[in-house]
Write an enzyme that holds these catalytic residues in place. Structure first.
Site, PDB file in Angstrom:
ATOM      1  CB  SER A 118      -0.954  -0.050   1.189  1.00  0.00           C
ATOM      2  OG  SER A 118      -1.965   0.909   1.054  1.00  0.00           O
TER       3      SER A 118
ATOM      4  CG  ASP B 152      -6.219  -2.776  -3.763  1.00  0.00           C
ATOM      5  OD1 ASP B 152      -6.870  -2.049  -2.984  1.00  0.00           O
ATOM      6  OD2 ASP B 152      -5.018  -3.047  -3.584  1.00  0.00           O
TER       7      ASP B 152
ATOM      8  CG  HIS C 264      -5.433  -2.712   0.372  1.00  0.00           C
ATOM      9  ND1 HIS C 264      -5.026  -2.068  -0.765  1.00  0.00           N
ATOM     10  CD2 HIS C 264      -4.761  -2.120   1.391  1.00  0.00           C
ATOM     11  CE1 HIS C 264      -4.161  -1.123  -0.451  1.00  0.00           C
ATOM     12  NE2 HIS C 264      -3.972  -1.144   0.853  1.00  0.00           N
TER      13      HIS C 264
END
Length: 588
Positions: free
Chosen positions: A255, A473, A503
């Site tokens: 991320s 995602d 995610h």
């Protein structure tokens, strides 16, 4: 990342089963046998490109003076990790230390800052050891010291040839963690602020609260506040690489951690080793662009959830939007005695969309809300906002906001947000209004300017960097992964596509993804650019899988719900936020 306040990149943290994170600390005690030797570089296994020569000194970013010897020659004093925030220490295989870095790289002989570290040694033989593998789990604002021990069971194959290392970036947790509000003020903000203001009076409260949060950050962080950006964190990473004794940086970023890893490759391409960037942040998007991306991503995930329930996404989304409006007019009672507001309900829904394994929880929460109870949605919101049952809040969202506002020069105005609303509502009747307002509220009247030119990602001269994107995602939509791979440059960015939900891809249930990433990190095998992996059926059936990093912290509740991500970050009130973070914001 989180949307606006959802995630920038968020802590906090990811899809998959989340283990409750252990909060750790570093002891100041020095053990005679725990002192790191002078940097010499890791030994390379047969057939590996890992170095065997002395680790080169830390690189110097353009315009920076060289670092003094007191920093480049420092030896890490590894010792037992202490408990933090009343949670147990991680166990005897983990050791903690503190790295000294310059507060300001333009004045490296001035004040320094302590960066909290955690490490566990490789389980394999020394002649197979590649070196250190550094992790950043996202946010921004996620504590690697807390999260690595919780997620380490999912990295046992990697530990066979690497020491696993993580850290709290500057401004996070044990590294002069920023706190902008106390628990009472956060709870009051959650109760007072509507994240989708309906009239001029609510807009006034919304933006006044945002400005007040920024003033609290300036008061709490002082000279650190303008120096918590990603460019500074990348410089810290290179000093850490040198002090650990590694010739090149081997790195796993998730991320927001992809943004940090790309910034490192851009600044120090000759020091880059094997870099995995999973759940990639779009390097081309500005604050409004990130908000638009996340509006698209979360609506896409909600559509996929509704299809899994046998429902048409269009009317299904309208029904959820209508439920939220009813809650806005009349908050729902909960078993705790607190009321579920529309902002809490939105946050709870967002929490469940980080992982397909959480979809049954979303069904339960929505059914319960339709029957007049907000108990489950409030628990989900509290987990996302890092609120425990005693009403204590974590500070990941504080750091998330500080870092993302330091990185981004954009400051969209309330007027610009109002103009965005029709477009954002057309993208998502559920999330559009929230993320449209958040684009302007996230850094509203922030007390320091963002960097004039955010770090680029072109990494000419770096070895191949593996970028992993998941088609479903919600927080860092798939399109950003292709743009990051392209932006790293020809022959550098290599895209691996995971056709699945959630995610982050590694450890999500796709054996193809796991094998490809492991082969790259362990053997140096670079896959063909554009390789695709399907999600294994077992992941869709909800079988247990190893926990892995997320853009956010794990829950402080025992209900099994995912914790906050940003993909990690709060917004200073009680909600989520976007801008240039990997996770939506949480309450701050």
């Amino acid at each position: 990342m989180k949307p606006g306040r959802l995630l920038r990149a968020v802590t906090l943290l990811f899809t998959g089963l989340l283990a409750a994170t252990a909060t750790l600390g570093c002891t100041a005690e020095e053990r005679p046998d725990a002192e790191a030797p002078p940097p010499t570089g890791g030994d390379a296994p047969p057939g590996s490109s890992a170095p065997t020569t002395q680790a080169p000194g830390p690189g110097v970013a353009k315009g920076d003076p060289p670092l003094p010897e007191k920093l480049t020659d420092q030896r890490l004093k590894w010792g037992p990790c202490e408990a933090r925030s009343g949670t147990p220490a991680p166990g005897p295989s983990w050791r903690c230390a503190t790295l000294r870095v310059p507060l300001d790289y333009a004045e490296p002989r001035g004040d320094t800052l302590g960066i909290a570290l955690i490490k566990t040694d490789t389980t394999g033989p020394e002649d197979r050891r590649i070196g250190s593998l550094l992790f950043n789990f996202g946010g921004p604002g996620g504590s690697g010291v807390d999260m690595l021990p919780a997620f380490a069971p999912g990295y046992e194959r990697l530990r066979a040839q690497y020491d696993l290392v993580s850290f709290d970036p500057r401004g996070v947790g044990g590294s002069s963690g920023i706190r902008c509000r106390d628990d009472r003020a956060i709870a009051a903000s959650e109760a007072r602020v509507d994240l989708t203001p309906d009239d001029a009076a609510e807009e006034k409260v919304y933006f006044e609260d945002a400005a007040d949060f920024g003033r609290g950050c300036a008061e709490g962080a002082g000279d650190l506040l303008p120096r918590v950006g990603t460019a500074e964190a990348a410089r810290d990473l290179d000093l850490l690489r040198h002090v650990l004794g590694d010739r090149t940086l081997h790195y796993f970023g998730i991320s927001y951690g992809t943004q940090l890893g790309a910034a490192y490759a851009h600044q120090f391409p000759g020091r880059a080793g094997r870099l995995v960037l999973d759940a990639a942040v779009d390097p081309e998007a500005d604050m409004i662009g990130h908000a638009r991306n996340q509006t698209t991503g979360f609506q896409r995930a909600l559509d996929n959830y509704l299809r899994s329930e046998g429902r048409d996404p269009r009317p299904g989304s309208r029904e959820i939007a209508a439920l939220l409006k009813r809650i806005d007019r009349e908050p729902l009672p909960t078993a705790s005695g607190r009321k579920l507001t529309e902002s809490h309900a939105l946050t709870g829904i967002i929490n469940t969309l980080y992982s397909e394994l959480s979809w049954p929880r979303l069904t339960e929460a929505l059914d319960q809300a339709e029957r007049g109870s907000g108990t489950t949605l409030l628990r989900l919101a509290d987990a996302y906002n890092d609120r425990d049952e005693q009403g204590r809040y974590g500070t990941q969202g504080h750091a998330q906001r500080a870092i993302s506002c330091a990185d981004d020069p954009d400051r969209p105005t309330p007027e610009e947000a109002r103009k965005l609303l029709p477009e954002f509502r057309s993208i998502s009747p559920v999330f559009g209004e929230f993320l449209g307002w958040d684009a302007a509220g996230w850094c509203h009247e922030w007390p320091v300017d963002g960097v004039a030119e955010p770090p680029g990602v072109e990494a000419k001269g770096a070895p191949p960097v593996l970028v992993v994107g998941t088609t479903g995602d919600p927080a860092t939509p798939y399109e950003g992964a292709r743009r990051l791979a392209d932006g790293l440059g020809e022959g550098v960015g290599v895209l691996l596509t995971h056709r699945g939900e959630g995610h982050g891809a590694y450890g999500s249930g796709s054996g193809c993804v796991d094998r490809t990433v492991d082969a790259y990190l362990l053997d140096g095998t670079v896959p063909k650019d554009g390789k695709e992996c399907a999600a294994d059926k077992r992941s869709r059936q909800g079988e247990a899988r190893p926990p892995r990093g997320r853009t956010g912290l794990g829950p402080r509740h025992g209900d099994g719900s995912p914790g906050g991500r940003s993909p990690m970050g709060p917004g200073g009130r009680g909600g989520v936020g976007l801008s240039r973070r990997a996770c939506p914001a949480r309450s701050g």
